[in-house]
Design a protein around this motif. Structure first.
Motif, PDB file in Angstrom:
ATOM      1  N   ALA A 101     -20.855 -19.173 -16.263  1.00  0.00           N
ATOM      2  CA  ALA A 101     -20.027 -20.200 -15.972  1.00  0.00           C
ATOM      3  C   ALA A 101     -20.763 -21.881 -16.392  1.00  0.00           C
ATOM      4  O   ALA A 101     -19.733 -22.849 -16.533  1.00  0.00           O
ATOM      5  CB  ALA A 101     -19.267 -20.359 -14.105  1.00  0.00           C
ATOM      6  N   LEU A 102     -21.793 -21.544 -15.834  1.00  0.00           N
ATOM      7  CA  LEU A 102     -22.436 -23.356 -16.075  1.00  0.00           C
ATOM      8  C   LEU A 102     -22.524 -23.324 -17.081  1.00  0.00           C
ATOM      9  O   LEU A 102     -22.326 -24.157 -17.990  1.00  0.00           O
ATOM     10  CB  LEU A 102     -23.333 -23.380 -15.297  1.00  0.00           C
ATOM     11  N   ASP A 103     -22.785 -22.495 -18.849  1.00  0.00           N
ATOM     12  CA  ASP A 103     -22.949 -21.959 -19.592  1.00  0.00           C
ATOM     13  C   ASP A 103     -22.148 -23.535 -20.685  1.00  0.00           C
ATOM     14  O   ASP A 103     -21.524 -24.113 -21.341  1.00  0.00           O
ATOM     15  CB  ASP A 103     -23.639 -21.199 -20.105  1.00  0.00           C
ATOM     16  N   ALA A 104     -20.256 -22.536 -19.606  1.00  0.00           N
ATOM     17  CA  ALA A 104     -19.102 -22.792 -20.466  1.00  0.00           C
ATOM     18  C   ALA A 104     -18.674 -24.340 -20.510  1.00  0.00           C
ATOM     19  O   ALA A 104     -18.448 -24.568 -21.402  1.00  0.00           O
ATOM     20  CB  ALA A 104     -18.543 -21.555 -19.774  1.00  0.00           C
ATOM     21  N   LEU A 105     -19.038 -24.615 -19.215  1.00  0.00           N
ATOM     22  CA  LEU A 105     -19.094 -26.346 -18.497  1.00  0.00           C
ATOM     23  C   LEU A 105     -19.449 -26.926 -19.640  1.00  0.00           C
ATOM     24  O   LEU A 105     -19.623 -27.960 -19.720  1.00  0.00           O
ATOM     25  CB  LEU A 105     -19.415 -26.683 -17.033  1.00  0.00           C
ATOM     26  N   LEU A 106     -20.837 -26.943 -20.144  1.00  0.00           N
ATOM     27  CA  LEU A 106     -21.855 -27.904 -20.683  1.00  0.00           C
ATOM     28  C   LEU A 106     -21.667 -27.978 -21.812  1.00  0.00           C
ATOM     29  O   LEU A 106     -22.073 -28.720 -22.755  1.00  0.00           O
ATOM     30  CB  LEU A 106     -23.514 -27.036 -20.399  1.00  0.00           C
ATOM     31  N   GLU A 107     -21.243 -26.320 -22.934  1.00  0.00           N
ATOM     32  CA  GLU A 107     -20.973 -26.176 -24.238  1.00  0.00           C
ATOM     33  C   GLU A 107     -19.713 -27.343 -24.359  1.00  0.00           C
ATOM     34  O   GLU A 107     -19.601 -27.494 -25.687  1.00  0.00           O
ATOM     35  CB  GLU A 107     -21.005 -24.905 -24.100  1.00  0.00           C
ATOM     36  N   ALA A 108     -18.560 -27.729 -23.489  1.00  0.00           N
ATOM     37  CA  ALA A 108     -17.278 -28.143 -23.854  1.00  0.00           C
ATOM     38  C   ALA A 108     -17.083 -29.685 -23.840  1.00  0.00           C
ATOM     39  O   ALA A 108     -17.974 -30.166 -23.132  1.00  0.00           O
ATOM     40  CB  ALA A 108     -16.291 -27.868 -22.194  1.00  0.00           C
ATOM     41  N   PRO A 109     -16.953 -30.086 -25.125  1.00  0.00           N
ATOM     42  CA  PRO A 109     -17.434 -31.543 -25.368  1.00  0.00           C
ATOM     43  C   PRO A 109     -16.552 -31.869 -24.268  1.00  0.00           C
ATOM     44  O   PRO A 109     -15.166 -32.482 -23.541  1.00  0.00           O
ATOM     45  CB  PRO A 109     -16.421 -31.251 -26.871  1.00  0.00           C
ATOM     46  N   PRO A 110     -17.203 -33.483 -23.813  1.00  0.00           N
ATOM     47  CA  PRO A 110     -15.982 -34.459 -23.161  1.00  0.00           C
ATOM     48  C   PRO A 110     -15.255 -35.017 -23.949  1.00  0.00           C
ATOM     49  O   PRO A 110     -15.204 -34.694 -25.189  1.00  0.00           O
ATOM     50  CB  PRO A 110     -17.060 -35.745 -22.651  1.00  0.00           C
ATOM     51  N   PRO A 111     -14.531 -35.763 -23.586  1.00  0.00           N
ATOM     52  CA  PRO A 111     -13.141 -36.381 -24.530  1.00  0.00           C
ATOM     53  C   PRO A 111     -13.730 -37.261 -24.751  1.00  0.00           C
ATOM     54  O   PRO A 111     -14.295 -38.101 -24.646  1.00  0.00           O
ATOM     55  CB  PRO A 111     -12.018 -37.158 -23.049  1.00  0.00           C
ATOM     56  N   ALA A 112     -12.900 -38.049 -26.183  1.00  0.00           N
ATOM     57  CA  ALA A 112     -13.457 -39.004 -26.544  1.00  0.00           C
ATOM     58  C   ALA A 112     -14.136 -40.527 -26.283  1.00  0.00           C
ATOM     59  O   ALA A 112     -12.807 -40.611 -25.332  1.00  0.00           O
ATOM     60  CB  ALA A 112     -12.357 -39.245 -28.011  1.00  0.00           C
ATOM     61  N   GLY A 113     -15.476 -40.926 -26.881  1.00  0.00           N
ATOM     62  CA  GLY A 113     -15.245 -42.286 -26.535  1.00  0.00           C
ATOM     63  C   GLY A 113     -15.696 -42.427 -24.437  1.00  0.00           C
ATOM     64  O   GLY A 113     -15.747 -43.221 -23.659  1.00  0.00           O
ATOM     65  N   ALA A 114     -15.944 -40.713 -24.118  1.00  0.00           N
ATOM     66  CA  ALA A 114     -16.514 -40.454 -22.627  1.00  0.00           C
ATOM     67  C   ALA A 114     -17.709 -39.637 -22.256  1.00  0.00           C
ATOM     68  O   ALA A 114     -17.584 -38.575 -23.163  1.00  0.00           O
ATOM     69  CB  ALA A 114     -14.699 -40.390 -21.847  1.00  0.00           C
ATOM     70  N   ASN A 115     -17.615 -39.929 -21.159  1.00  0.00           N
ATOM     71  CA  ASN A 115     -19.286 -38.712 -20.770  1.00  0.00           C
ATOM     72  C   ASN A 115     -18.681 -38.066 -19.571  1.00  0.00           C
ATOM     73  O   ASN A 115     -17.801 -38.591 -18.760  1.00  0.00           O
ATOM     74  CB  ASN A 115     -20.168 -38.881 -21.361  1.00  0.00           C
ATOM     75  N   ARG A 116     -18.373 -36.451 -20.408  1.00  0.00           N
ATOM     76  CA  ARG A 116     -18.336 -35.435 -18.582  1.00  0.00           C
ATOM     77  C   ARG A 116     -19.198 -35.401 -17.033  1.00  0.00           C
ATOM     78  O   ARG A 116     -20.540 -35.673 -17.953  1.00  0.00           O
ATOM     79  CB  ARG A 116     -18.176 -34.427 -19.160  1.00  0.00           C
ATOM     80  N   VAL A 117     -19.059 -35.778 -15.955  1.00  0.00           N
ATOM     81  CA  VAL A 117     -20.350 -35.726 -14.874  1.00  0.00           C
ATOM     82  C   VAL A 117     -20.382 -34.515 -14.564  1.00  0.00           C
ATOM     83  O   VAL A 117     -18.759 -34.455 -14.069  1.00  0.00           O
ATOM     84  CB  VAL A 117     -20.321 -37.296 -14.214  1.00  0.00           C
ATOM     85  N   ILE A 118     -20.850 -33.861 -14.088  1.00  0.00           N
ATOM     86  CA  ILE A 118     -21.169 -32.777 -13.810  1.00  0.00           C
ATOM     87  C   ILE A 118     -21.805 -32.821 -11.914  1.00  0.00           C
ATOM     88  O   ILE A 118     -23.309 -32.950 -12.253  1.00  0.00           O
ATOM     89  CB  ILE A 118     -21.258 -31.788 -14.272  1.00  0.00           C
ATOM     90  N   VAL A 119     -21.630 -32.883 -10.867  1.00  0.00           N
ATOM     91  CA  VAL A 119     -22.321 -32.661  -9.639  1.00  0.00           C
ATOM     92  C   VAL A 119     -22.171 -31.310  -9.219  1.00  0.00           C
ATOM     93  O   VAL A 119     -21.495 -31.193  -8.333  1.00  0.00           O
ATOM     94  CB  VAL A 119     -21.940 -33.622  -8.814  1.00  0.00           C
ATOM     95  N   ALA A 120     -23.641 -31.252  -9.230  1.00  0.00           N
ATOM     96  CA  ALA A 120     -24.000 -29.635  -8.585  1.00  0.00           C
ATOM     97  C   ALA A 120     -25.082 -29.716  -7.892  1.00  0.00           C
ATOM     98  O   ALA A 120     -25.916 -30.155  -6.619  1.00  0.00           O
ATOM     99  CB  ALA A 120     -23.428 -28.297  -9.886  1.00  0.00           C
ATOM    100  N   HIS A 121     -26.009 -28.426  -7.837  1.00  0.00           N
ATOM    101  CA  HIS A 121     -26.942 -28.401  -7.478  1.00  0.00           C
ATOM    102  C   HIS A 121     -27.996 -28.323  -8.196  1.00  0.00           C
ATOM    103  O   HIS A 121     -28.433 -28.169  -9.150  1.00  0.00           O
ATOM    104  CB  HIS A 121     -26.998 -27.230  -6.768  1.00  0.00           C
ATOM    105  N   SER A 122     -29.564 -27.807  -7.206  1.00  0.00           N
ATOM    106  CA  SER A 122     -30.791 -27.746  -8.528  1.00  0.00           C
ATOM    107  C   SER A 122     -30.630 -26.551  -7.949  1.00  0.00           C
ATOM    108  O   SER A 122     -29.593 -25.607  -8.487  1.00  0.00           O
ATOM    109  CB  SER A 122     -32.258 -28.185  -7.383  1.00  0.00           C
TER     110      SER A 122
END
Length: 225
Positions: A160-181
Protein backbone atom coordinates in the motif's frame (compact mmCIF):
# COMPACT_ATOMS: atom_id res chain seq x y z
CA UNK A 1 75.72 5.53 31.51
CA UNK A 2 73.14 3.02 30.39
CA UNK A 3 69.63 3.44 31.83
CA UNK A 4 68.64 0.77 34.31
CA UNK A 5 65.43 -1.25 34.10
CA UNK A 6 63.38 1.30 36.09
CA UNK A 7 64.59 4.14 33.87
CA UNK A 8 63.71 2.18 30.74
CA UNK A 9 60.17 1.58 32.07
CA UNK A 10 59.78 5.31 32.83
CA UNK A 11 60.96 6.22 29.31
CA UNK A 12 58.55 3.75 27.76
CA UNK A 13 55.65 5.19 29.77
CA UNK A 14 56.53 8.73 28.68
CA UNK A 15 56.73 7.61 25.05
CA UNK A 16 53.34 5.93 25.23
CA UNK A 17 51.82 9.03 26.86
CA UNK A 18 53.21 11.33 24.17
CA UNK A 19 51.91 9.00 21.46
CA UNK A 20 48.45 8.98 23.03
CA UNK A 21 48.38 12.78 23.32
CA UNK A 22 49.46 13.15 19.69
CA UNK A 23 46.64 10.85 18.55
CA UNK A 24 43.86 12.65 20.49
CA UNK A 25 43.04 15.40 17.93
CA UNK A 26 42.79 12.81 15.17
CA UNK A 27 40.47 10.62 17.22
CA UNK A 28 38.26 13.56 18.20
CA UNK A 29 38.03 14.69 14.59
CA UNK A 30 37.12 11.21 13.41
CA UNK A 31 34.45 10.89 16.10
CA UNK A 32 32.96 14.25 15.16
CA UNK A 33 32.78 13.29 11.50
CA UNK A 34 31.14 9.98 12.32
CA UNK A 35 28.54 11.70 14.53
CA UNK A 36 27.48 14.25 11.92
CA UNK A 37 24.38 13.30 9.88
CA UNK A 38 25.37 11.90 6.47
CA UNK A 39 22.38 13.32 4.61
CA UNK A 40 21.75 16.95 3.76
CA UNK A 41 19.43 18.71 1.34
CA UNK A 42 21.45 19.77 -1.74
CA UNK A 43 20.68 23.21 -3.15
CA UNK A 44 19.92 21.62 -6.54
CA UNK A 45 17.31 19.36 -4.96
CA UNK A 46 15.72 22.29 -3.15
CA UNK A 47 15.39 24.05 -6.50
CA UNK A 48 13.70 20.95 -7.93
CA UNK A 49 11.35 20.69 -4.95
CA UNK A 50 10.25 24.26 -5.58
CA UNK A 51 9.11 23.08 -9.02
CA UNK A 52 7.12 20.17 -7.57
CA UNK A 53 6.90 16.55 -8.65
CA UNK A 54 8.14 14.77 -5.52
CA UNK A 55 6.68 12.81 -2.63
CA UNK A 56 7.91 13.81 0.83
CA UNK A 57 7.40 11.01 3.34
CA UNK A 58 7.84 12.25 6.90
CA UNK A 59 7.66 10.58 10.29
CA UNK A 60 5.44 12.14 12.97
CA UNK A 61 6.89 14.29 15.75
CA UNK A 62 8.16 13.00 19.08
CA UNK A 63 5.48 10.86 20.73
CA UNK A 64 6.27 9.76 24.26
CA UNK A 65 2.94 10.30 26.02
CA UNK A 66 0.93 7.12 26.62
CA UNK A 67 1.28 3.80 24.82
CA UNK A 68 -0.34 1.93 21.97
CA UNK A 69 -2.75 -0.59 23.48
CA UNK A 70 -3.65 -3.80 21.69
CA UNK A 71 -6.71 -3.48 19.49
CA UNK A 72 -6.84 0.32 19.75
CA UNK A 73 -9.22 2.34 17.61
CA UNK A 74 -7.36 5.07 15.66
CA UNK A 75 -9.76 7.77 16.88
CA UNK A 76 -9.19 6.82 20.56
CA UNK A 77 -6.22 9.01 21.43
CA UNK A 78 -6.26 7.85 25.06
CA UNK A 79 -5.28 4.35 23.93
CA UNK A 80 -2.17 5.32 21.97
CA UNK A 81 1.10 7.22 22.03
CA UNK A 82 0.60 10.94 21.52
CA UNK A 83 2.77 13.92 20.68
CA UNK A 84 4.78 15.52 23.44
CA UNK A 85 5.19 19.30 23.62
CA UNK A 86 8.51 18.86 21.82
CA UNK A 87 6.80 16.78 19.12
CA UNK A 88 4.22 19.50 18.51
CA UNK A 89 7.00 22.03 18.16
CA UNK A 90 8.80 19.77 15.68
CA UNK A 91 5.68 19.50 13.53
CA UNK A 92 5.21 23.26 13.47
CA UNK A 93 8.89 23.75 12.56
CA UNK A 94 8.59 21.33 9.66
CA UNK A 95 5.62 23.08 8.11
CA UNK A 96 7.16 26.50 8.67
CA UNK A 97 10.46 25.40 7.09
CA UNK A 98 8.77 24.16 3.92
CA UNK A 99 6.84 27.41 3.61
CA UNK A 100 10.00 29.47 4.21
CA UNK A 101 11.87 27.45 1.57
CA UNK A 102 9.09 27.95 -0.97
CA UNK A 103 8.33 24.22 -1.29
CA UNK A 104 4.76 23.88 -2.63
CA UNK A 105 2.68 21.20 -0.90
CA UNK A 106 -0.37 19.64 -2.53
CA UNK A 107 -3.70 19.35 -0.76
CA UNK A 108 -4.59 17.00 0.78
CA UNK A 109 -1.64 16.08 2.96
CA UNK A 110 -2.00 12.35 3.67
CA UNK A 111 -1.71 11.14 7.27
CA UNK A 112 -1.87 7.79 8.99
CA UNK A 113 -5.09 7.49 11.06
CA UNK A 114 -3.32 7.48 14.44
CA UNK A 115 -3.60 10.62 16.54
CA UNK A 116 0.13 11.44 16.57
CA UNK A 117 0.34 11.42 12.78
CA UNK A 118 -2.86 13.36 12.20
CA UNK A 119 -1.85 15.97 14.75
CA UNK A 120 1.65 16.29 13.26
CA UNK A 121 0.16 16.92 9.81
CA UNK A 122 -2.43 19.37 11.16
CA UNK A 123 0.15 21.38 13.10
CA UNK A 124 2.47 21.52 10.09
CA UNK A 125 -0.05 22.35 7.37
CA UNK A 126 -3.42 23.13 8.97
CA UNK A 127 -6.26 20.71 9.82
CA UNK A 128 -8.30 21.62 6.74
CA UNK A 129 -5.51 20.39 4.46
CA UNK A 130 -5.13 16.94 6.03
CA UNK A 131 -6.82 13.74 4.87
CA UNK A 132 -6.60 10.51 6.81
CA UNK A 133 -5.29 7.63 4.70
CA UNK A 134 -6.36 4.25 6.16
CA UNK A 135 -3.78 2.38 4.07
CA UNK A 136 -1.01 3.94 6.18
CA UNK A 137 -2.25 2.46 9.46
CA UNK A 138 -0.51 -0.85 8.83
CA UNK A 139 2.89 0.87 8.92
CA UNK A 140 2.48 1.53 12.65
CA UNK A 141 2.45 -2.23 13.29
CA UNK A 142 5.65 -3.08 11.41
CA UNK A 143 8.03 -2.65 14.34
CA UNK A 144 8.84 -0.80 17.53
CA UNK A 145 6.09 -0.27 20.15
CA UNK A 146 3.01 -2.14 19.03
CA UNK A 147 4.83 -3.89 16.19
CA UNK A 148 2.55 -6.91 15.83
CA UNK A 149 2.18 -7.31 12.06
CA UNK A 150 2.15 -10.82 10.63
CA UNK A 151 4.23 -11.44 7.46
CA UNK A 152 1.08 -11.11 5.35
CA UNK A 153 0.11 -7.85 7.07
CA UNK A 154 3.63 -6.49 6.61
CA UNK A 155 3.57 -7.28 2.91
CA UNK A 156 0.16 -5.64 2.51
CA UNK A 157 1.25 -2.49 4.37
CA UNK A 158 4.41 -2.09 2.28
CA UNK A 159 2.49 -2.74 -0.94
CA UNK A 160 0.00 0.00 0.00
CA UNK A 161 2.89 2.37 0.76
CA UNK A 162 4.52 1.63 -2.60
CA UNK A 163 1.28 2.57 -4.38
CA UNK A 164 1.26 5.96 -2.64
CA UNK A 165 4.96 6.62 -3.31
CA UNK A 166 4.66 5.71 -7.00
CA UNK A 167 1.79 8.12 -7.68
CA UNK A 168 2.91 11.51 -9.06
CA UNK A 169 1.57 14.57 -7.21
CA UNK A 170 -0.40 17.32 -8.95
CA UNK A 171 1.64 19.42 -11.35
CA UNK A 172 3.70 22.13 -9.65
CA UNK A 173 3.39 20.66 -6.14
CA UNK A 174 4.77 17.94 -3.88
CA UNK A 175 2.75 15.32 -2.05
CA UNK A 176 3.43 15.04 1.70
CA UNK A 177 2.73 11.82 3.61
CA UNK A 178 2.92 11.90 7.42
CA UNK A 179 3.19 8.43 8.90
CA UNK A 180 5.63 6.22 10.81
CA UNK A 181 9.22 5.03 11.01
CA UNK A 182 10.32 1.54 9.94
CA UNK A 183 12.48 -1.20 11.42
CA UNK A 184 16.01 -1.52 9.97
CA UNK A 185 15.95 -3.07 6.52
CA UNK A 186 12.20 -2.60 6.09
CA UNK A 187 10.43 -0.03 3.91
CA UNK A 188 12.19 3.33 4.04
CA UNK A 189 14.19 2.38 7.14
CA UNK A 190 14.42 4.12 10.52
CA UNK A 191 13.55 7.83 10.58
CA UNK A 192 14.04 10.47 13.28
CA UNK A 193 11.07 12.55 14.45
CA UNK A 194 9.86 14.72 11.53
CA UNK A 195 12.69 13.30 9.44
CA UNK A 196 11.80 13.06 5.75
CA UNK A 197 12.54 10.79 2.82
CA UNK A 198 12.23 12.54 -0.53
CA UNK A 199 11.01 10.25 -3.30
CA UNK A 200 10.73 10.78 -7.04
CA UNK A 201 7.73 8.75 -8.27
CA UNK A 202 7.91 7.02 -11.64
CA UNK A 203 4.16 6.42 -11.95
CA UNK A 204 1.71 3.81 -10.73
CA UNK A 205 3.19 0.35 -10.95
CA UNK A 206 6.55 1.76 -12.10
CA UNK A 207 8.26 2.21 -8.74
CA UNK A 208 10.06 5.24 -7.34
CA UNK A 209 13.54 6.55 -6.61
CA UNK A 210 14.72 7.57 -3.14
CA UNK A 211 16.42 10.92 -3.72
CA UNK A 212 17.44 12.07 -0.23
CA UNK A 213 16.91 11.58 3.48
CA UNK A 214 16.53 14.91 5.25
CA UNK A 215 16.48 15.43 9.05
CA UNK A 216 14.31 18.22 10.41
CA UNK A 217 17.22 20.53 11.23
CA UNK A 218 18.51 20.41 7.65
CA UNK A 219 15.44 22.28 6.36
CA UNK A 220 15.73 25.02 8.96
CA UNK A 221 19.48 25.46 8.41
CA UNK A 222 18.95 26.64 4.82
CA UNK A 223 18.45 30.34 4.06
CA UNK A 224 14.86 31.35 3.42
CA UNK A 225 13.83 31.93 -0.16
Amino acid sequence: MKPNAKDRIRLMRVAFLLLALWALPLSAEAGSAAASPPDRLPASLLANLRQGGYVIYVRHGEANLGEDRPGLRPEDCAAQRNLSAAGRGQARRFGYALREQGVPVATPVLASPLCRTRESAALAFGPARVRTEPALLGLARLGGPGGTATPAEREAALRALDALLEAPPPAGANRVIVAHSFPPGVGLGPLPEMGAVIVHPRGRGQGYDIVARVPLDAWASLPAR
